[in-house]
Design a protein around this motif. Structure first.
Motif, PDB file in Angstrom:
ATOM      1  N   ASN A   1     -40.372  -1.596   5.624  1.00  0.00           N
ATOM      2  CA  ASN A   1     -40.215  -0.195   5.489  1.00  0.00           C
ATOM      3  C   ASN A   1     -38.712   0.436   5.854  1.00  0.00           C
ATOM      4  OD1 ASN A   1     -42.896  -0.739   4.351  1.00  0.00           O
ATOM      5  ND2 ASN A   1     -43.583   0.970   5.348  1.00  0.00           N
ATOM      6  N   PRO A   2     -37.612   0.063   5.233  1.00  0.00           N
ATOM      7  CA  PRO A   2     -36.437   0.533   5.553  1.00  0.00           C
ATOM      8  C   PRO A   2     -36.266   1.953   5.257  1.00  0.00           C
ATOM      9  CG  PRO A   2     -36.272  -0.778   3.597  1.00  0.00           C
ATOM     10  CD  PRO A   2     -37.675  -1.008   4.181  1.00  0.00           C
ATOM     11  N   ILE A   3     -35.390   2.501   5.979  1.00  0.00           N
ATOM     12  CA  ILE A   3     -34.770   3.917   5.667  1.00  0.00           C
ATOM     13  C   ILE A   3     -33.417   3.651   5.396  1.00  0.00           C
ATOM     14  CG2 ILE A   3     -34.407   6.162   6.640  1.00  0.00           C
ATOM     15  CD1 ILE A   3     -36.870   5.706   8.441  1.00  0.00           C
ATOM     16  N   ALA A   4     -33.057   4.118   4.242  1.00  0.00           N
ATOM     17  CA  ALA A   4     -31.329   4.205   4.062  1.00  0.00           C
ATOM     18  C   ALA A   4     -30.861   5.558   3.683  1.00  0.00           C
ATOM     19  CB  ALA A   4     -31.026   3.372   2.845  1.00  0.00           C
ATOM     20  N   PHE A   5     -29.799   6.199   4.451  1.00  0.00           N
ATOM     21  CA  PHE A   5     -29.132   7.279   4.269  1.00  0.00           C
ATOM     22  C   PHE A   5     -27.758   7.005   4.093  1.00  0.00           C
ATOM     23  CE2 PHE A   5     -26.904  10.817   6.163  1.00  0.00           C
ATOM     24  CZ  PHE A   5     -27.466  11.861   5.543  1.00  0.00           C
ATOM     25  N   GLY A   6     -27.152   7.650   3.140  1.00  0.00           N
ATOM     26  CA  GLY A   6     -25.635   7.598   3.151  1.00  0.00           C
ATOM     27  C   GLY A   6     -25.056   8.887   2.709  1.00  0.00           C
ATOM     28  N   ALA A   7     -23.846   9.271   3.320  1.00  0.00           N
ATOM     29  CA  ALA A   7     -23.085  10.398   2.980  1.00  0.00           C
ATOM     30  C   ALA A   7     -21.360  10.156   3.019  1.00  0.00           C
ATOM     31  CB  ALA A   7     -23.237  11.354   4.273  1.00  0.00           C
ATOM     32  N   PRO A   8     -20.919  10.848   1.999  1.00  0.00           N
ATOM     33  CA  PRO A   8     -19.333  10.575   2.089  1.00  0.00           C
ATOM     34  C   PRO A   8     -18.675  11.323   3.108  1.00  0.00           C
ATOM     35  CG  PRO A   8     -20.143  12.203   0.444  1.00  0.00           C
ATOM     36  CD  PRO A   8     -21.290  11.871   1.053  1.00  0.00           C
ATOM     37  N   THR A   9     -17.639  10.659   3.537  1.00  0.00           N
ATOM     38  CA  THR A   9     -16.484  11.085   4.571  1.00  0.00           C
ATOM     39  C   THR A   9     -15.114  11.359   3.853  1.00  0.00           C
ATOM     40  OG1 THR A   9     -15.800   9.201   5.355  1.00  0.00           O
ATOM     41  CG2 THR A   9     -18.090   9.992   6.119  1.00  0.00           C
ATOM     42  N   ASP A  10     -14.448  11.781   4.727  1.00  0.00           N
ATOM     43  CA  ASP A  10     -13.041  11.776   4.407  1.00  0.00           C
ATOM     44  C   ASP A  10     -12.288  10.628   4.608  1.00  0.00           C
ATOM     45  OD1 ASP A  10     -12.779  12.193   7.130  1.00  0.00           O
ATOM     46  OD2 ASP A  10     -11.659  13.889   7.001  1.00  0.00           O
ATOM     47  N   GLU A  11     -13.034   9.519   5.085  1.00  0.00           N
ATOM     48  CA  GLU A  11     -12.578   8.145   5.188  1.00  0.00           C
ATOM     49  C   GLU A  11     -12.942   7.384   3.927  1.00  0.00           C
ATOM     50  OE1 GLU A  11     -12.779   8.152  10.090  1.00  0.00           O
ATOM     51  OE2 GLU A  11     -13.771   6.730   8.982  1.00  0.00           O
ATOM     52  N   ASP A  12     -12.086   6.103   4.115  1.00  0.00           N
ATOM     53  CA  ASP A  12     -12.790   5.122   2.938  1.00  0.00           C
ATOM     54  C   ASP A  12     -13.920   4.390   3.132  1.00  0.00           C
ATOM     55  OD1 ASP A  12     -10.016   5.341   1.769  1.00  0.00           O
ATOM     56  OD2 ASP A  12      -9.280   3.721   2.735  1.00  0.00           O
ATOM     57  N   CYS A  13     -14.334   4.430   4.471  1.00  0.00           N
ATOM     58  CA  CYS A  13     -15.792   4.161   4.906  1.00  0.00           C
ATOM     59  C   CYS A  13     -16.755   5.163   5.029  1.00  0.00           C
ATOM     60  CB  CYS A  13     -15.404   3.326   6.057  1.00  0.00           C
ATOM     61  SG  CYS A  13     -17.121   2.979   6.748  1.00  0.00           S
ATOM     62  N   PRO A  14     -17.524   5.180   4.009  1.00  0.00           N
ATOM     63  CA  PRO A  14     -18.634   6.500   4.223  1.00  0.00           C
ATOM     64  C   PRO A  14     -19.545   6.073   5.304  1.00  0.00           C
ATOM     65  CG  PRO A  14     -19.428   4.827   2.631  1.00  0.00           C
ATOM     66  CD  PRO A  14     -18.042   4.232   3.085  1.00  0.00           C
TER      67      PRO A  14
END
Length: 368
Positions: free
Chosen positions: A162-175
């Motif tokens: 049961n994975p949880i995945a959360f993503g958000a953009p940043t001001d770097e190339d790496c989110p």
């Protein structure tokens, strides 16, 4: 991974996986989607969910456990929500279309959520927040899975990883991208260890007497027989807050089953009451959040970038060279694998050659 393992270029591996899916009856565009999800896992250094899982889909399609042609049916919808029945089609296709739908709703109304039932394994959960990040949004993805985690004070595998995945953009190339199982380690890690003939660490899994077991193959075989289970994040008992991992896994189960009125817990085992194989009936939940509905995207990216930079710059423990933030190691892995290709262990080589021979994909010349 040891340098003696032969490596295959990323593009070659992607093309091979796409052609395997096509050979199994998956429509061309859908095959490309499935292969892209898998190669993203390999590119990001996640061995458990890339080419290593291709044989799983190959076998399931041939056995009729999942359908190569995906019937994506929206059965209930509002401006900001939808419930989808995947009819046991390709999980990656269902996942991509569901996140696209969530993103489209978020673009119009600020948020979008899609609940899915009757799906199949959809690859790495982190793929779907990455879609939202590319659209300038926050993205989340959850999925239940075959029973493998024992509840706190229990020994029977009941919840999936049961994975949880959360993503958000940043001001770097790496989110910022978190993608993690709610068990100490994912089921796929044991598949990787079994292929390599390596043991698991003590404290990751237990037998039906609550004793730790490290034989990866024994763990994998024990899931279906109620003879082995993974421990939730925090481990056994309450001393290291194992109940938190147990409860997080239960939250994911609720999001992946209750809203869409799908199946849950042991109904996801893939084993019918008569002992025959059956579909896994997996459920997913996706969410996209339009950042511009809250603040300017550039400001959000800068604030989020500052958060992760300050975390990395904090005082390090003795002997440690640096601090990482979620998704950073995988970002660097993408850069590296683009140059070096993907390493293929011997047991995985056998699976690749078996699929190649079965589908007569003679155009591929692998270095093994």
């Amino acid at each position: 991974m040891p340098s003696e393992y032969p490596r295959v270029p990323v593009e070659t591996l992607y093309s091979f996986m796409r052609d395997v899916f096509i050979g199994c009856g998956v429509p061309v565009d859908d095959a490309a989607t499935c292969a892209d999800v898998l190669i993203t896992s390999d590119r990001r250094g996640i061995e458990s969910h890339g080419i290593g899982r291709l044989k799983l889909y190959f076998d399931r399609i041939r056995k009729g456990i999942q359908q190569p042609t995906t019937n994506f049916e929206i059965i209930r919808e509002t401006p900001t929500t939808a419930v989808v029945d995947g009819h046991h089609g390709m999980g990656q296709v269902i996942g991509v279309r569901s996140m696209e739908l969530a993103i489209a709703k978020a673009q119009k109304f600020g948020m979008g959520s899609v609940a899915v039932r009757n799906s199949t394994h959809f690859g790495i959960a982190g793929y779907y927040p990455l879609m939202a990040i590319k659209a300038g949004m926050i993205g989340m993805a959850f999925t239940n899975a075959r029973p493998s985690i024992a509840p706190t004070f229990g020994v029977q595998p009941m919840l999936g990883t049961n994975p949880i995945a959360f993503g958000a953009p940043t001001d770097e190339d790496c989110p910022f991208l978190f993608d993690g199982a709610t068990s100490i380690t994912q089921r796929g890690k044991f598949e990787v260890l079994a292929r390599k003939g390596q043991p698991a660490r003590p404290g990751w899994a237990i037998n039906d007497r609550g004793e730790t077991i490290t034989d990866a193959e024994q763990v994998l075989q024990g899931f279906a027989r109620d003879a082995a289970a993974l421990l939730p994040l925090g481990g056994a008992g309450e001393d290291l807050a194992g109940y938190k991992g147990y409860d997080l896994a239960t939250i994911v189960e609720i999001l992946s089953a209750s809203l869409q009125q799908g199946k849950f817990l042991w109904d996801l085992s893939g084993i019918a009451p008569d002992g025959k194989t059956q579909p896994n009936y997996l459920g997913h939940f996706f969410m996209a959040i339009q950042i511009e509905a809250f603040c300017p995207l550039a400001d959000f990216k800068h604030s989020t970038g500052e958060i992760i930079r300050q975390l990395r710059a904090s005082r390090k423990a003795p002997g440690q060279n640096r601090i990482f933030t979620a998704g950073e190691k995988e970002y660097y892995s993408e850069i590296e694998t683009a140059k070096t290709g993907i390493a293929i262990v011997p047991n995985l080589q056998k699976d690749i050659l078996e699929m190649q021979q079965a589908l007569h994909l003679d155009q591929y010349k692998f270095p093994f």
